[in-house]
Design a protein around this motif. Sequence first.
Motif, PDB file in Angstrom:
ATOM      1  N   ALA A  94       5.480  -0.798  -7.909  1.00  0.00           N
ATOM      2  CA  ALA A  94       5.931  -2.028  -7.258  1.00  0.00           C
ATOM      3  C   ALA A  94       5.890  -1.868  -5.739  1.00  0.00           C
ATOM      4  CB  ALA A  94       7.344  -2.372  -7.716  1.00  0.00           C
ATOM      5  N   VAL A  95       6.310  -0.689  -5.260  1.00  0.00           N
ATOM      6  CA  VAL A  95       6.306  -0.463  -3.811  1.00  0.00           C
ATOM      7  C   VAL A  95       4.893  -0.619  -3.253  1.00  0.00           C
ATOM      8  CG1 VAL A  95       6.554   1.314  -2.036  1.00  0.00           C
ATOM      9  CG2 VAL A  95       8.379   0.955  -3.699  1.00  0.00           C
ATOM     10  N   THR A  96       3.906  -0.006  -3.904  1.00  0.00           N
ATOM     11  CA  THR A  96       2.533  -0.116  -3.371  1.00  0.00           C
ATOM     12  C   THR A  96       2.056  -1.561  -3.423  1.00  0.00           C
ATOM     13  OG1 THR A  96       1.673   0.508  -5.539  1.00  0.00           O
ATOM     14  CG2 THR A  96       1.786   2.243  -3.886  1.00  0.00           C
ATOM     15  N   ALA A  97       2.443  -2.305  -4.467  1.00  0.00           N
ATOM     16  CA  ALA A  97       2.018  -3.706  -4.557  1.00  0.00           C
ATOM     17  C   ALA A  97       2.640  -4.530  -3.437  1.00  0.00           C
ATOM     18  CB  ALA A  97       2.397  -4.286  -5.908  1.00  0.00           C
ATOM     19  N   LEU A 101       1.968  -1.758  10.571  1.00  0.00           N
ATOM     20  CA  LEU A 101       0.915  -1.572   9.567  1.00  0.00           C
ATOM     21  C   LEU A 101       0.700  -0.101   9.261  1.00  0.00           C
ATOM     22  CD1 LEU A 101      -1.726  -4.216  10.708  1.00  0.00           C
ATOM     23  CD2 LEU A 101      -0.715  -4.050   8.441  1.00  0.00           C
ATOM     24  N   ILE A 102       0.685   0.706  10.319  1.00  0.00           N
ATOM     25  CA  ILE A 102       0.483   2.138  10.127  1.00  0.00           C
ATOM     26  C   ILE A 102       1.671   2.719   9.351  1.00  0.00           C
ATOM     27  CG2 ILE A 102       0.273   4.372  11.325  1.00  0.00           C
ATOM     28  CD1 ILE A 102      -2.242   2.668  11.431  1.00  0.00           C
ATOM     29  N   GLY A 103       2.870   2.257   9.711  1.00  0.00           N
ATOM     30  CA  GLY A 103       4.068   2.694   9.003  1.00  0.00           C
ATOM     31  C   GLY A 103       3.960   2.384   7.512  1.00  0.00           C
ATOM     32  N   LEU A 104       3.493   1.169   7.210  1.00  0.00           N
ATOM     33  CA  LEU A 104       3.326   0.773   5.809  1.00  0.00           C
ATOM     34  C   LEU A 104       2.310   1.673   5.113  1.00  0.00           C
ATOM     35  CD1 LEU A 104       3.261  -3.139   5.932  1.00  0.00           C
ATOM     36  CD2 LEU A 104       5.036  -1.647   5.011  1.00  0.00           C
ATOM     37  N   GLN A 105       1.252   2.006   5.834  1.00  0.00           N
ATOM     38  CA  GLN A 105       0.224   2.866   5.249  1.00  0.00           C
ATOM     39  C   GLN A 105       0.790   4.244   4.913  1.00  0.00           C
ATOM     40  OE1 GLN A 105      -3.008   2.501   4.311  1.00  0.00           O
ATOM     41  NE2 GLN A 105      -2.679   0.309   4.583  1.00  0.00           N
ATOM     42  N   LEU A 106       1.642   4.758   5.803  1.00  0.00           N
ATOM     43  CA  LEU A 106       2.238   6.074   5.554  1.00  0.00           C
ATOM     44  C   LEU A 106       3.179   6.000   4.351  1.00  0.00           C
ATOM     45  CD1 LEU A 106       2.833   7.308   9.213  1.00  0.00           C
ATOM     46  CD2 LEU A 106       0.949   7.832   7.652  1.00  0.00           C
ATOM     47  N   LEU A 107       3.919   4.897   4.291  1.00  0.00           N
ATOM     48  CA  LEU A 107       4.804   4.683   3.154  1.00  0.00           C
ATOM     49  C   LEU A 107       3.997   4.628   1.861  1.00  0.00           C
ATOM     50  CD1 LEU A 107       7.839   4.256   3.107  1.00  0.00           C
ATOM     51  CD2 LEU A 107       7.440   1.794   2.972  1.00  0.00           C
ATOM     52  N   GLN A 110       1.010  -6.305   3.893  1.00  0.00           N
ATOM     53  CA  GLN A 110      -0.032  -5.859   4.809  1.00  0.00           C
ATOM     54  C   GLN A 110      -1.049  -6.960   5.102  1.00  0.00           C
ATOM     55  OE1 GLN A 110      -1.074  -1.856   3.855  1.00  0.00           O
ATOM     56  NE2 GLN A 110      -3.177  -2.399   4.328  1.00  0.00           N
ATOM     57  N   VAL A 111      -1.355  -7.792   4.108  1.00  0.00           N
ATOM     58  CA  VAL A 111      -2.328  -8.866   4.316  1.00  0.00           C
ATOM     59  C   VAL A 111      -1.854  -9.791   5.432  1.00  0.00           C
ATOM     60  CG1 VAL A 111      -3.418 -10.884   3.280  1.00  0.00           C
ATOM     61  CG2 VAL A 111      -3.210  -8.769   1.975  1.00  0.00           C
ATOM     62  N   GLY A 112      -0.596 -10.230   5.313  1.00  0.00           N
ATOM     63  CA  GLY A 112      -0.065 -11.139   6.318  1.00  0.00           C
ATOM     64  C   GLY A 112       0.031 -10.495   7.685  1.00  0.00           C
ATOM     65  N   LEU A 113       0.539  -9.274   7.696  1.00  0.00           N
ATOM     66  CA  LEU A 113       0.721  -8.572   8.961  1.00  0.00           C
ATOM     67  C   LEU A 113      -0.626  -8.308   9.635  1.00  0.00           C
ATOM     68  CD1 LEU A 113       3.249  -7.673  10.351  1.00  0.00           C
ATOM     69  CD2 LEU A 113       3.008  -5.416   9.305  1.00  0.00           C
ATOM     70  N   GLY A 114      -1.610  -7.947   8.811  1.00  0.00           N
ATOM     71  CA  GLY A 114      -2.958  -7.682   9.336  1.00  0.00           C
ATOM     72  C   GLY A 114      -3.539  -8.932   9.958  1.00  0.00           C
ATOM     73  N   ARG A 115      -3.319 -10.059   9.309  1.00  0.00           N
ATOM     74  CA  ARG A 115      -3.848 -11.311   9.827  1.00  0.00           C
ATOM     75  C   ARG A 115      -3.197 -11.640  11.162  1.00  0.00           C
ATOM     76  NH1 ARG A 115      -3.519 -16.854   6.431  1.00  0.00           N
ATOM     77  NH2 ARG A 115      -3.840 -18.255   8.188  1.00  0.00           N
ATOM     78  N   TYR A 116      -1.889 -11.449  11.224  1.00  0.00           N
ATOM     79  CA  TYR A 116      -1.165 -11.740  12.456  1.00  0.00           C
ATOM     80  C   TYR A 116      -1.651 -10.836  13.588  1.00  0.00           C
ATOM     81  CZ  TYR A 116       2.631 -12.703  15.635  1.00  0.00           C
ATOM     82  OH  TYR A 116       3.348 -13.072  16.730  1.00  0.00           O
ATOM     83  N   ALA A 117      -1.776  -9.537  13.284  1.00  0.00           N
ATOM     84  CA  ALA A 117      -2.240  -8.585  14.308  1.00  0.00           C
ATOM     85  C   ALA A 117      -3.621  -8.980  14.800  1.00  0.00           C
ATOM     86  CB  ALA A 117      -2.256  -7.175  13.734  1.00  0.00           C
ATOM     87  N   ALA A 118      -4.511  -9.333  13.870  1.00  0.00           N
ATOM     88  CA  ALA A 118      -5.877  -9.678  14.263  1.00  0.00           C
ATOM     89  C   ALA A 118      -5.889 -10.910  15.158  1.00  0.00           C
ATOM     90  CB  ALA A 118      -6.732  -9.913  13.025  1.00  0.00           C
ATOM     91  N   GLU A 119      -5.034 -11.890  14.853  1.00  0.00           N
ATOM     92  CA  GLU A 119      -4.999 -13.088  15.691  1.00  0.00           C
ATOM     93  C   GLU A 119      -4.471 -12.766  17.087  1.00  0.00           C
ATOM     94  OE1 GLU A 119      -6.168 -16.207  15.245  1.00  0.00           O
ATOM     95  OE2 GLU A 119      -7.022 -15.566  13.349  1.00  0.00           O
ATOM     96  N   LEU A 120      -3.527 -11.836  17.142  1.00  0.00           N
ATOM     97  CA  LEU A 120      -3.049 -11.391  18.456  1.00  0.00           C
ATOM     98  C   LEU A 120      -4.187 -10.774  19.251  1.00  0.00           C
ATOM     99  CD1 LEU A 120       0.414  -9.635  18.015  1.00  0.00           C
ATOM    100  CD2 LEU A 120      -0.140 -11.600  19.422  1.00  0.00           C
ATOM    101  N   VAL A 121      -4.992  -9.945  18.556  1.00  0.00           N
ATOM    102  CA  VAL A 121      -6.137  -9.322  19.229  1.00  0.00           C
ATOM    103  C   VAL A 121      -7.085 -10.411  19.723  1.00  0.00           C
ATOM    104  CG1 VAL A 121      -8.109  -7.778  18.959  1.00  0.00           C
ATOM    105  CG2 VAL A 121      -5.948  -7.218  17.856  1.00  0.00           C
ATOM    106  N   VAL A 122      -7.343 -11.415  18.878  1.00  0.00           N
ATOM    107  CA  VAL A 122      -8.244 -12.504  19.282  1.00  0.00           C
ATOM    108  C   VAL A 122      -7.713 -13.175  20.547  1.00  0.00           C
ATOM    109  CG1 VAL A 122      -9.128 -14.792  18.650  1.00  0.00           C
ATOM    110  CG2 VAL A 122      -9.081 -12.982  16.946  1.00  0.00           C
ATOM    111  N   ALA A 123      -6.417 -13.489  20.546  1.00  0.00           N
ATOM    112  CA  ALA A 123      -5.843 -14.212  21.681  1.00  0.00           C
ATOM    113  C   ALA A 123      -5.938 -13.394  22.969  1.00  0.00           C
ATOM    114  CB  ALA A 123      -4.393 -14.570  21.380  1.00  0.00           C
TER     115      ALA A 123
END
Length: 611
Positions: free
Chosen positions: A89-92, A39-45, A98-111
């Motif tokens: 297009a790249v930013t889109a 996610l951070i990598g994507l943000q830098l990109l 990021q939405v999907g990845l963020g959701r996955y990361a958050a669920e990992l945190v929950v678990a």
Amino acid sequence: MDLATPEQDQRKSISRLTRLMARSLSIVWQSARTPFLALIGLQLLNALALTLQVFAVQLALTAVLDISGNPGDLWRLVQPVMLLAGLTAVTAVIASVQVGLGRYAAELVVAVMWKRVLRVATRVDLRKFESARFYDRLQRVQATALTRPYQITHGLVATVGSAAGSAGLVIAIVLVHPGLLPLLLVGGVPVLLTSRRQSQLELDFLARQTQSMRLRNYLTRVQTGRDEAKEVRAFGLARNFGTRLDTLYADYLRDLAQHLWHRSRLGVAGSLGSAVLLALTLFLLGWLISTGRLSIVAAGAALVAIRLLASQIQSGLSGVQAIFESGQFIDDLDGFLTLAPAAEGGSRAIAPPADFRRVRADAVSFSYPGRSALALQSASIEVNQGEVVALVGENGSGKTTLAKVMAGLYEPGSGAVRWDGVDVATFRPDLFRERVAIIFQDFVRYALSAEENIAVARPDHEIDHAAIREAARIADADSFLSALPAGYQTPLSRRFVGGHELSGGQWQKVAIARAFYRDAPLVIIDEPTAALDARAEYELFSSLHEVLRGRSALIISHRFSTVRTADRIYVLDHGRVVEQGTHDELVALGGQYAELFHLQASAYSVDRVMD
Ligand SMILES: Nc1ncnc2c1ncn2[C@@H]1O[C@H](COP(=O)(O)OP(=O)(O)O)[C@@H](O)[C@H]1O
Ligand SMILES: [Mg+2]
């Protein structure tokens, strides 16, 4: 509640933000490192793409100016326009990945978070559950455990991303024309101011409403709960609870309306401010161009950069706000998890013996947290191998408390429980508890199969079907469990398809079967007879010595028909052992026991006459 004030006080403090950021980072880092790094990598990109967009605009404008009046040169536009389109297009794409990845990361945190919370919750000293602070904290973590990890992850990513994006844009604009920097900063000011104020309003609102929200949730739960449903009807509570809920909602909605009104006023002010500043910026740019201080190209790039920067600032602030809103949760989580070391049992490593000749509570005193009165005062009792010992006394005299101390669930404040002279506090707590089978007054009715409801008494063993049946038979539960639609596999709750409800007395027998199934030398049963009818009780306790097969039992009961068969009886009064002896000895003594016995005996004979 004391939540609002500290949060309000600390809200502005940068140090709190720094601390919360660091804590959030460590929480996310420990549970979802890989997706978080991605996610951070994507943000830098994304930041890089934003920066390049400014240059692309510059290229495009240059090309437009070069070809003006020369339609034949239109091909020169292709490259910069493609570049611009590509970057957009790249930013889109980044945003959607990021939405999907963020959701996955958050669920990992929950678990991971739940795993850690449950580890502590199931191991921490039982006394903690009597402390309102501890329990509140656990409840708060539980209530927000599904949303906060999302906020934390989003907050971190948004903050990091907007910092990088803003830095990139500032660099880009300085490269275009250093004189534009002040303009860029001024352009971001109205958004910065109003968003900040908006977050403050939002936080105040949340803090103000936390208490009411909890009460509203509770009142809703009571009116929809399965266990509460019968009382709600029997007492006609629906109207009362309903009215209370209506009042709370009315207050909440009024406050919400006011809050939203404030927020939109601010939003409007912010937008107007931005519009005015934009107009001023345009004038300024126009003036700079007209006086030859700035090229049209640089001015166009500056405009784009200003708009992009404003959105970066907004997203950064939403990130900071998310972290702040999670502040209470992070504090609660940390406060809760730091209890872990105390839960491990420290250096007590001695394995308890498999059996004992004598268990003794030696001058045991105990008080519940937050209560000055002693629940046990220098109480001494003993159980010898193979004995059935009874504990009697009025409500609140300390019987259950003493049972829990004997089972190693509470540590005595003074005195000790000793197995053949060895203080059980020196035993490894988990191993010691395995040596005791305690059935509580308010035992748990698991929404599991009948078999599992008995098997819970030996959770680490493979289910032994024959032994479970045998335990059920001894507890007189086999006949009705076998008759269930799916026998022992029937779920004992209507919550599940094919589930079946048992009566209070039948549940009691299932609980007693647990005590027999657990292979422990000491069996403690707290008020097993309350839900049993006279015949069931007689059949169980007249053969108790026999079915215990050398194990020892401590039975708490109000029924003298149960108690009189005991080898020894202790009478508790206000946490003290006031009398002890066999039934006959105590009746002959003419004390409290004799008084209670005669009272019950006469009531019983009246019952029989009335039958
Ligand atoms: N969880 C608790 N927190 C605070 N006080 C408690 C708690 N449980 C019991 N007590 C108090 O300790 C005393 C003994 O309670 P208990 O052992 O449950 O009595 P009994 O089982 O004889 O009815 C009572 O005064 C009761 O109010
Ligand atoms: Mg009790």
